[in-house]
Design a protein around this motif. Structure first.
Motif, PDB file in Angstrom:
ATOM      1  N   VAL A 262       0.843  -1.206   0.000  1.00  0.00           N
ATOM      2  CA  VAL A 262       0.000   0.000   0.000  1.00  0.00           C
ATOM      3  C   VAL A 262       0.876   1.253   0.000  1.00  0.00           C
ATOM      4  N   LEU A 263       1.958   1.212   0.774  1.00  0.00           N
ATOM      5  CA  LEU A 263       2.813   2.390   0.923  1.00  0.00           C
ATOM      6  C   LEU A 263       3.635   2.717  -0.325  1.00  0.00           C
ATOM      7  N   LYS A 264       3.576   1.858  -1.319  1.00  0.00           N
ATOM      8  CA  LYS A 264       4.181   2.203  -2.608  1.00  0.00           C
ATOM      9  C   LYS A 264       3.420   3.371  -3.243  1.00  0.00           C
ATOM     10  N   HIS A 265       2.192   3.589  -2.757  1.00  0.00           N
ATOM     11  CA  HIS A 265       1.357   4.704  -3.211  1.00  0.00           C
ATOM     12  C   HIS A 265       1.096   5.644  -2.030  1.00  0.00           C
ATOM     13  N   ARG A 266       2.148   5.892  -1.255  1.00  0.00           N
ATOM     14  CA  ARG A 266       2.050   6.652   0.000  1.00  0.00           C
ATOM     15  C   ARG A 266       1.320   7.995  -0.150  1.00  0.00           C
ATOM     16  N   GLU A 267       1.597   8.722  -1.219  1.00  0.00           N
ATOM     17  CA  GLU A 267       1.006  10.056  -1.378  1.00  0.00           C
ATOM     18  C   GLU A 267      -0.512  10.008  -1.554  1.00  0.00           C
ATOM     19  N   ALA A 268      -1.047   8.847  -1.923  1.00  0.00           N
ATOM     20  CA  ALA A 268      -2.500   8.715  -2.091  1.00  0.00           C
ATOM     21  C   ALA A 268      -3.185   8.318  -0.784  1.00  0.00           C
ATOM     22  N   VAL A 269      -2.391   7.975   0.236  1.00  0.00           N
ATOM     23  CA  VAL A 269      -2.955   7.634   1.552  1.00  0.00           C
ATOM     24  C   VAL A 269      -3.279   8.934   2.270  1.00  0.00           C
ATOM     25  N   PRO A 270      -4.520   9.134   2.707  1.00  0.00           N
ATOM     26  CA  PRO A 270      -4.905  10.425   3.300  1.00  0.00           C
ATOM     27  C   PRO A 270      -4.266  10.676   4.662  1.00  0.00           C
ATOM     28  N   THR A 271      -4.135  11.944   5.004  1.00  0.00           N
ATOM     29  CA  THR A 271      -3.696  12.312   6.349  1.00  0.00           C
ATOM     30  C   THR A 271      -4.891  12.168   7.290  1.00  0.00           C
ATOM     31  N   PHE A 272      -4.582  12.063   8.580  1.00  0.00           N
ATOM     32  CA  PHE A 272      -5.628  11.849   9.579  1.00  0.00           C
ATOM     33  C   PHE A 272      -6.645  12.993   9.580  1.00  0.00           C
ATOM     34  N   GLN A 273      -6.149  14.229   9.496  1.00  0.00           N
ATOM     35  CA  GLN A 273      -7.054  15.377   9.574  1.00  0.00           C
ATOM     36  C   GLN A 273      -7.906  15.532   8.312  1.00  0.00           C
TER      37      GLN A 273
ATOM     38  N   GLU B 275     -19.134  12.947   9.323  1.00  0.00           N
ATOM     39  CA  GLU B 275     -18.146  13.608   8.458  1.00  0.00           C
ATOM     40  C   GLU B 275     -16.998  12.665   8.082  1.00  0.00           C
ATOM     41  N   PRO B 276     -16.363  11.971   9.069  1.00  0.00           N
ATOM     42  CA  PRO B 276     -15.329  11.013   8.693  1.00  0.00           C
ATOM     43  C   PRO B 276     -15.851   9.886   7.812  1.00  0.00           C
ATOM     44  N   LYS B 277     -17.092   9.445   8.053  1.00  0.00           N
ATOM     45  CA  LYS B 277     -17.670   8.368   7.244  1.00  0.00           C
ATOM     46  C   LYS B 277     -17.716   8.768   5.768  1.00  0.00           C
ATOM     47  N   LYS B 278     -18.183   9.975   5.520  1.00  0.00           N
ATOM     48  CA  LYS B 278     -18.258  10.466   4.135  1.00  0.00           C
ATOM     49  C   LYS B 278     -16.862  10.600   3.552  1.00  0.00           C
ATOM     50  N   ASN B 279     -15.924  11.119   4.349  1.00  0.00           N
ATOM     51  CA  ASN B 279     -14.559  11.308   3.878  1.00  0.00           C
ATOM     52  C   ASN B 279     -13.853   9.982   3.612  1.00  0.00           C
ATOM     53  N   MET B 280     -14.114   8.985   4.473  1.00  0.00           N
ATOM     54  CA  MET B 280     -13.478   7.681   4.299  1.00  0.00           C
ATOM     55  C   MET B 280     -13.835   7.081   2.948  1.00  0.00           C
ATOM     56  N   GLN B 281     -15.103   7.159   2.588  1.00  0.00           N
ATOM     57  CA  GLN B 281     -15.547   6.601   1.307  1.00  0.00           C
ATOM     58  C   GLN B 281     -14.914   7.339   0.138  1.00  0.00           C
ATOM     59  N   SER B 282     -14.795   8.660   0.270  1.00  0.00           N
ATOM     60  CA  SER B 282     -14.200   9.475  -0.782  1.00  0.00           C
ATOM     61  C   SER B 282     -12.723   9.128  -0.967  1.00  0.00           C
ATOM     62  N   PHE B 283     -11.978   9.009   0.133  1.00  0.00           N
ATOM     63  CA  PHE B 283     -10.560   8.708   0.040  1.00  0.00           C
ATOM     64  C   PHE B 283     -10.309   7.272  -0.402  1.00  0.00           C
ATOM     65  N   GLU B 284     -11.223   6.389  -0.059  1.00  0.00           N
ATOM     66  CA  GLU B 284     -11.104   5.009  -0.531  1.00  0.00           C
ATOM     67  C   GLU B 284     -11.164   4.982  -2.057  1.00  0.00           C
TER      68      GLU B 284
ATOM     69  N   VAL C 264      -9.313  12.959   6.807  1.00  0.00           N
ATOM     70  CA  VAL C 264     -10.434  12.038   7.041  1.00  0.00           C
ATOM     71  C   VAL C 264     -11.331  12.566   8.151  1.00  0.00           C
ATOM     72  N   SER C 265     -10.708  13.040   9.240  1.00  0.00           N
ATOM     73  CA  SER C 265     -11.474  13.503  10.399  1.00  0.00           C
ATOM     74  C   SER C 265     -11.024  14.917  10.788  1.00  0.00           C
ATOM     75  N   PRO C 266     -11.688  15.948  10.261  1.00  0.00           N
ATOM     76  CA  PRO C 266     -11.303  17.342  10.556  1.00  0.00           C
ATOM     77  C   PRO C 266     -11.269  17.673  12.045  1.00  0.00           C
ATOM     78  N   ASP C 267     -12.014  16.918  12.877  1.00  0.00           N
ATOM     79  CA  ASP C 267     -11.997  17.151  14.324  1.00  0.00           C
ATOM     80  C   ASP C 267     -10.617  16.889  14.922  1.00  0.00           C
ATOM     81  N   GLN C 268      -9.749  16.197  14.168  1.00  0.00           N
ATOM     82  CA  GLN C 268      -8.425  15.846  14.686  1.00  0.00           C
ATOM     83  C   GLN C 268      -7.330  16.823  14.245  1.00  0.00           C
ATOM     84  N   LYS C 269      -7.711  17.958  13.675  1.00  0.00           N
ATOM     85  CA  LYS C 269      -6.692  18.872  13.140  1.00  0.00           C
ATOM     86  C   LYS C 269      -5.787  19.464  14.219  1.00  0.00           C
ATOM     87  N   ARG C 270      -6.208  19.412  15.489  1.00  0.00           N
ATOM     88  CA  ARG C 270      -5.345  19.919  16.567  1.00  0.00           C
ATOM     89  C   ARG C 270      -4.131  19.005  16.762  1.00  0.00           C
ATOM     90  N   ILE C 271      -4.314  17.709  16.545  1.00  0.00           N
ATOM     91  CA  ILE C 271      -3.227  16.765  16.833  1.00  0.00           C
ATOM     92  C   ILE C 271      -2.544  16.242  15.571  1.00  0.00           C
TER      93      ILE C 271
END
Length: 275
Positions: A76-87, A243-252, A89-96
């Motif tokens: 999977v990590l051969k396509h690392r740039e296509a793997v989303p960042t945590f924030q 919100e993360p549910k919708k984002n997860m499907q989009s990034f998938e 997927v879940s904007p509530d996590q942008k602090r961390i």
């Protein structure tokens, strides 16, 4: 004039939504603190920051198959740039989660399977499907030199497991603090902790750290299981979940498209080399 009025209306609506979200979040935190005491009393495995892995026999299959799991995420990590960042997927996590320092390849979210992602890690998926009351599961990819600030999880009714897959050589400098306990990842080793205790992460090395992270229901007495199940159902109605549910499907879908493009390009280069 009407355009200005329209813009003002949109601004007010956005402000009200933000205020409502903040209120719901603050009220939710107060409710969660009260709920945590009850669920701790209902626990069948104690209430410690770091749990005894021997209380969860199903974890053994993960340590037995860790190299296969590592090989799957390495692909999977051969396509690392296509793997989303945590924030992302879940904007509530942008602090961390800042920048591109923390990427997540999600397999299960709140009990729901992401079939396209899971298809890329079939052995890992089969093992996760055997975890009793699995809630979430994802590969956590942490960049060198990054620090995840102290934070807390949502429900004491859920426990979290970490399986070390790709760990920096200087492992002691890549660590997790849970309350007053320090956990160090080791390749092929697994530990379980209660993420409602304050915890934070440091990767003070020059190497990337990759683990399999998954959440499952804490073993509890009947009333604890019932209350926790009801709480999780309510959580799924909030923006915290929706919100993360919708984002997860989009990034998938985005990751699937990116890997297809990469495979097509490789095939094209191969054909050109042979002609």
């Amino acid at each position: 004039m009407s355009s200005i009025s329209e813009d003002s209306h949109i601004g007010v609506v956005a402000w009200l939504k933000q205020k409502r979200r903040r209120y719901v979040k603050q009220t939710g935190k107060r409710f969660i603190r009260g709920l945590a005491d009850f669920l701790a009393q209902q626990s069948l495995v104690g209430d410690k920051p770091v749990m005894d892995s021997r209380d969860f026999p199903f974890l053994e299959k993960f340590t037995q198959n860790w190299e296969t799991i590592r090989d799957e995420i390495a692909e999977v990590l051969k396509h690392r740039e296509a793997v989303p960042t945590f924030q992302e997927v879940s904007p509530d996590q942008k602090r961390i989660a800042k920048g591109n320092n923390w990427r997540t390849f999600i397999l299960f979210g709140f009990g729901e399977k992401l079939p396209k992602n899971c298809a890329k890690t079939p052995v890992t998926t089969r093992l996760l499907e055997q975890v009793p009351n699995l809630q979430t599961a994802w590969f956590s990819i942490l960049a060198p030199g990054y620090h995840i600030p102290a934070h807390r999880g949502v429900s004491k009714g859920i426990l979290r497991a970490h399986l070390g897959l790709i760990v920096p050589k200087d492992a002691e400098r890549c660590r997790l603090r849970v309350a007053d306990q320090i956990c160090v990842w080791r390749e092929g080793e697994i530990f379980v902790f209660d993420d409602t205790y304050e915890h934070e992460v440091w990767n003070d090395t020059e190497d990337e750290r990759v683990i399999l992270l998954f959440d499952f229901d804490r073993p509890m007495r009947f009333w604890g299981r019932l209350v926790n199940s009801s709480f999780v159902k309510l959580l799924k109605l909030t923006a915290y979940y929706q919100e993360p549910k919708k984002n997860m499907q989009s990034f998938e879908d985005r990751f699937e498209a990116a890997t297809r493009r990469a495979d097509a390009n490789l095939e094209k280069l191969s054909d050109e080399a042979q002609s």
